[in-house]
Design a protein around this motif. Structure first.
Motif: not given
Length: 333
Positions: A272-301
């Protein structure tokens, strides 16, 4: 097999390889009057073992391999042939797994459409057509297209309805009347993405007529999107019989981002702590940005900081006179 040239000129056959085998009417701008008798014979050929039936229009008959009492549920574009008039061409729908995010305008729109579908009798009992117009506006990437995809899922999958892309308004009106002549009660949703651009290309008059003209159809929902509502004439945005709901689709809230991130990356639920970091750092992001955020951090590490920095650059419009190396090109070099 008939080979009367006048018959084929009236009825037509499809010049496409895919449809030659099943004897469909022509769905292109070509006519068959330039074809030889052998070519016309090939176009009307039906494979051995295929069940055949007669298609008929104005006392003209031809062989077809398949006919439908109802259109398959799905998404369609309108087309026109000089030989057969308006027709509908099935389109594929390729989307990621869809979800309704909490506390969003998209959720409100979906709920409104569900309610609208349940109160058809209330419209008819007062002499009103069961018709609704929804205009979605907001910045690029805010979720307008995602909202449309949710509505497509609702209309097509849950209600076995059909969706029609409206590009040429006059042709769209003819296709709607074509559907209603065969299926008077089928749920229909008509999509007009980037309405301001469509109006600029085809003119206001035909779109106003499509939305609220003399040739209206029943049980239909018109959904339009625009990034620039100020470009639309007041006759579009200040006339409830055309657009009854005008909804701003903004960037997803913190709760919506939290729900989306946890749904797309279940491992974040456990941290939950990491999740909240994602939420805070992604303020103003669109759904497309959120999708790419997951791909960059979780797929490309990639590290979260690196991914956020990279995505922030997407929010600045590129310009040829502001290259990263400090050099331009052409007249700006």
């Amino acid at each position: 097999m008939m080979s009367d040239p006048d018959f084929f000129e009236r009825v037509g056959t499809d010049r496409g390889d895919e449809n030659r085998a099943i004897g469909r009417p022509v769905l292109c701008e070509e006519t068959v009057k330039d074809c030889s008798a052998d070519e016309m014979e090939k176009q009307f050929a039906v494979p051995i073992g295929t069940s055949k039936s007669w298609a008929e229009n104005n006392e003209a008959f031809w062989v077809t391999a398949k006919s439908h009492d109802t259109l398959p549920a799905g998404l369609y574009r309108c087309g026109h042939s000089d030989n057969i008039g308006p027709y509908l061409k099935a389109q594929s729908i390729d989307t990621d797994t869809l979800m309704v995010l909490p506390d969003t305008a998209s959720e409100q729109i979906v709920d409104e459409v569900i309610e609208f579908q349940s109160i058809r009798h209330e419209f008819h009992s007062r002499g009103f057509l069961h018709k609704r117009g929804i205009l979605l506006w907001g910045p690029p990437g805010s979720g307008k297209t995602s909202t449309i995809q949710l509505l497509l899922q609702l209309i097509i999958k849950r209600n076995a309805g059909i969706a029609i892309y409206a590009e040429r308004p006059g042709l769209t009106s003819k296709c709607l009347k074509l559907v209603r002549s065969i299926e008077p009660d089928r749920p229909i949703i008509v999509l007009m993405e980037d309405l301001d651009a469509l109006v600029n290309e085809y003119g206001e008059a035909e779109f106003l007529s499509l939305l609220d003209g003399e040739s209206q159809v029943d049980n239909v929902i018109y959904v339009a999107t625009t990034n620039y509502p100020e470009r639309l004439d007041a006759r579009f945005v200040d006339r409830p019989s055309r657009f009854d709901t005008i909804k701003y689709i903004g960037m997803p809230s913190a709760d919506a981002r939290r729900t989306y991130l946890a749904f797309k990356e279940p491992s974040l639920k456990e941290d939950t702590e990491l999740l909240e970091q994602y939420v805070k750092r992604s303020d103003g992001f669109s759904i497309a940005h959120l999708r790419e955020l997951i791909i960059l951090t979780m797929c490309f590490n990639r590290p979260l900081d690196e991914a956020i920095s990279r995505l922030e650059k997407f929010r600045v419009k590129p310009s040829s006179d502001k290259r990263p190396d400090g050099k331009g090109f052409g007249f700006t070099s």
